[in-house]
Design an enzyme around this catalytic site. Structure first.
Site, PDB file in Angstrom:
ATOM      1  N   ASP A 202      -4.581 -31.681 -33.139  1.00 25.48           N
ATOM      2  CA  ASP A 202      -4.275 -31.607 -34.568  1.00 25.48           C
ATOM      3  C   ASP A 202      -5.471 -31.109 -35.365  1.00 25.48           C
ATOM      4  OD1 ASP A 202      -1.563 -32.257 -34.991  1.00 25.48           O
ATOM      5  OD2 ASP A 202      -1.989 -34.304 -34.346  1.00 25.48           O
TER       6      ASP A 202
ATOM      7  N   CYS B 271      -9.703 -37.419 -27.459  1.00 25.76           N
ATOM      8  CA  CYS B 271      -8.489 -37.576 -26.646  1.00 25.76           C
ATOM      9  C   CYS B 271      -7.560 -36.377 -26.797  1.00 25.76           C
ATOM     10  CB  CYS B 271      -7.763 -38.876 -26.973  1.00 25.76           C
ATOM     11  SG  CYS B 271      -7.176 -38.955 -28.666  1.00 25.76           S
TER      12      CYS B 271
ATOM     13  N   HIS C 133       3.939 -31.147 -28.170  1.00 22.73           N
ATOM     14  CA  HIS C 133       4.014 -32.448 -27.492  1.00 22.73           C
ATOM     15  C   HIS C 133       4.780 -32.395 -26.178  1.00 22.73           C
ATOM     16  CE1 HIS C 133       2.350 -34.038 -31.214  1.00 22.73           C
ATOM     17  NE2 HIS C 133       1.771 -34.847 -30.361  1.00 22.73           N
TER      18      HIS C 133
ATOM     19  N   GLU D 153      -8.292 -36.311 -36.884  1.00 22.35           N
ATOM     20  CA  GLU D 153      -7.434 -35.147 -36.612  1.00 22.35           C
ATOM     21  C   GLU D 153      -7.327 -34.235 -37.822  1.00 22.35           C
ATOM     22  OE1 GLU D 153      -3.907 -36.630 -34.055  1.00 22.35           O
ATOM     23  OE2 GLU D 153      -4.113 -38.120 -35.634  1.00 22.35           O
TER      24      GLU D 153
HETATM   25  C1  PEP Z   1      -4.348 -34.758 -30.969  1.00 19.79           C
HETATM   26  O1  PEP Z   1      -3.855 -34.429 -32.049  1.00 19.79           O
HETATM   27  O2  PEP Z   1      -5.289 -34.149 -30.438  1.00 19.79           O
HETATM   28  C2  PEP Z   1      -3.814 -35.923 -30.240  1.00 19.79           C
HETATM   29  C3  PEP Z   1      -4.414 -36.375 -29.160  1.00 19.79           C
HETATM   30  O3  PEP Z   1      -2.651 -36.473 -30.687  1.00 19.79           O
HETATM   31  P1  PEP Z   1      -1.218 -35.800 -30.460  1.00 19.79           P
HETATM   32  O4  PEP Z   1      -1.397 -34.647 -29.526  1.00 19.79           O
HETATM   33  O5  PEP Z   1      -0.313 -36.837 -29.915  1.00 19.79           O
HETATM   34  O6  PEP Z   1      -0.822 -35.367 -31.843  1.00 19.79           O
HETATM   35 MG    MG Z   2      -2.485 -35.750 -33.043  1.00 21.07          MG
END
Ligand code: PEP
Ligand code: MG
Length: 505
Positions: free
Chosen positions: A382, A428, A120, A358
């Site tokens: 994820d 996303c 993150h 995810e």
């Molecule tokens: C993902 O898991 O691809 C996502 C967009 O959420 P995050 O990266 O915040 O876990």
């Molecule tokens: Mg995620």
């Protein structure tokens, strides 16, 4: 007087004794200090006397400053000089809270010694326009402060004290990339679409109001993912409904009528929230993360949903639930949404509701999980981590957690094929921000992409170079690959208009 009060708090033998006892019992000093002061702040906050209540702020301030001191003089905000040329920061690991404080004008890049490509901290820094090179290797570990660094996060280069030839080639590369970005930016405000006009809207992933402004300037057609746990991650106390509504409204206003998808708290894994302590778990990424944690703290979710519903009356704001594994969890979340909406006068017309895909189980059972939803958004970060059973932030295995792996792409294809009619599919995850991979996603049937603001224009530019048939052909070839490396090689070969045209034929 305020500072004297802070000093008195620092000298308080009862407090120091309690922290020392926690440390003696095995707690890390920052944890012991942070927890004790948070508890004291909470007690003051609950007092009837307004004077004492206001002292909670002093406690929070002392808490923060001691925590910063414990982090040491190497703490990033102290390492970056206020003027002079921009710096390359070398950190052991980049967490999301630190990433959110980096000034893109001062920090030209970050080399992290540990961590994967979709941790993150890495994602937040990139969304702020700061390139990050995770797992940067021994050259970065030994670099002396003040050394000149040749740095290229995209192609993973970190050269200490580069010779004249290397400097020249890096400067040329940098100029070529800037020219490419400028060309893309010149058409950034056109809607995302393939060469033959098949629409693929390109939105942005956002964590702060400043990101929102950058995203709109870069041509984002909205926000496909607002990471609320990072937007409010610096707070010691849960934000009120009003504070959340104000923040969402501010971001919605920056997007000026374009859609904004608010993701509900995705706490856990590598994203702690000070006001929502997660239990210590042996495998936090497999534990009480996201929606799962909300089932233990439904009032925290209800406050957030109330804020979203309030703002959605005046703005095109939508809601999305993270870390969903089963249809039963979705039903629970929708009940909470209806509960919050009832208090705010009903579900606002036009508010779209979706979940993130995810977890492989959610991808495989999308027909049931997404029943009645307006959209699903695939979180490839994820989805890759869980499909490959490789933690995204763990250097030792993060290369395995590559969303380009054909097994992950296959799950994306299945979601597109199996999703209930009328439910839209977006992506996303970070994969969507790789222009060549974005073409593959469009070819697999993904209808909308949401990427870091800095990639919006480049993704649109690449989509413009290929027909839908060409994208489908590239997707078919990616699915037929044996490994993530093979897909990477395929995508590298597909770069550029000529190749894209060939794929189009
Ligand atoms: C993902 O898991 O691809 C996502 C967009 O959420 P995050 O990266 O915040 O876990
Ligand atoms: Mg995620």
């Amino acid at each position: 007087a305020v500072l004297e009060a802070h000093e008195a708090l620092l000298a308080d033998p009862e407090l120091a004794g309690a922290v020392a006892a926690d440390v003696a019992a095995g707690a890390a000093a920052p944890t012991a200090w942070g927890d004790r002061l948070a508890a004291l702040g909470g007690e003051l906050e609950a007092m009837d006397d307004p004077y004492l209540r206001a002292r909670a702020e002093d406690v929070r301030s002392v808490r923060r400053r001691v925590l910063a001191a414990l982090a040491g003089p190497g703490a990033p905000d102290e390492a970056v000089p206020a003027d002079g040329p921009p710096v390359v920061l070398v950190l052991r690991e980049l967490d999301a809270a630190t990433a959110a404080t980096l000034d893109p004008q001062r920090v030209a890049g970050v080399a992290a010694l540990a961590g994967g490509d979709t941790g993150h901290g890495v994602l937040v820094a990139r969304s702020r326009g700061v390139p990050v090179y995770p797992d940067a290797g021994p050259a970065a570990a030994d670099v002396a402060p003040g050394a000149v660094i040749g740095f290229d996060a995209r192609d993973r280069r970190f050269v200490v004290d580069p010779d004249e030839d290397t400097r020249r080639s890096l400067r040329e590369l940098s100029a070529a990339r800037a020219a490419e970005a400028e060309r893309a930016l010149a058409r950034a405000h056109e809607p995302g679409a393939t060469a033959d006009g098949h629409p693929v809207p390109v939105l942005a992933n956002v964590t702060t109001p400043a990101d929102a402004g950058r995203a709109v300037a870069s041509g984002a057609q909205g926000c496909g993912l607002l990471r609320t746990e990072i937007l409010f991650g610096h707070l010691d106390d849960a934000p009120s409904v009003d504070a959340q509504a104000a923040a969402f409204a501010g971001i919605a206003e920056a997007f000026a009528g374009r859609p904004v998808t608010v993701r509900t708290w995705d706490v856990g894994g590598d994203k702690p929230l000070p006001f929502l302590p997660a239990p210590a778990e042996a495998n936090p990424f497999l534990g009480e993360r996201g929606l799962r944690l909300m089932r233990r703290a439904p009032e925290v979710l209800l406050d957030q949903l109330t804020a979203v519903c309030q703002v959605a009356r005046d703005h095109p704001v939508h809601v999305m639930f993270p870390m969903v594994s089963t249809a039963e969890e979705v039903a629970w979340a929708l009940e909470r949404l209806d509960e919050a909406a009832a208090a705010a006068g009903g579900r606002p017309a036009g508010m779209r509701v979706g979940v993130m895909v995810e977890v492989p189980a959610a991808a495989l059972a999308v027909r049931r999980v997404a029943q009645g939803l307006d959209f699903v958004s695939i979180g490839t970060n994820d989805l890759a981590q869980y499909t490959m059973a490789a933690e995204r932030g763990n250097t030792a295995v993060s290369a395995l957690a590559d969303a380009r792996h054909p097994a992950v792409l296959d799950l994306v294809a299945r979601v597109c094929a199996d999703v209930p009619e009328g439910t839209h599919v977006a992506v996303c995850g970070d994969l969507a921000g790789d222009p060549a991979a974005a073409v593959v996603l469009a070819g697999l049937g993904v209808e909308e992409l949401s990427v870091v603001p800095t990639q919006v224009a480049l993704v649109k530019a690449r989509l413009r170079e290929v027909t839908l048939a060409g994208a489908r052909d590239l997707a078919r070839r990616a699915l037929a690959c044996e490994s993530a490396d093979e897909v990477r090689a395929l995508l590298a070969g597909a770069a550029g208009p000529a190749d894209a045209d060939r794929a189009g034929r």
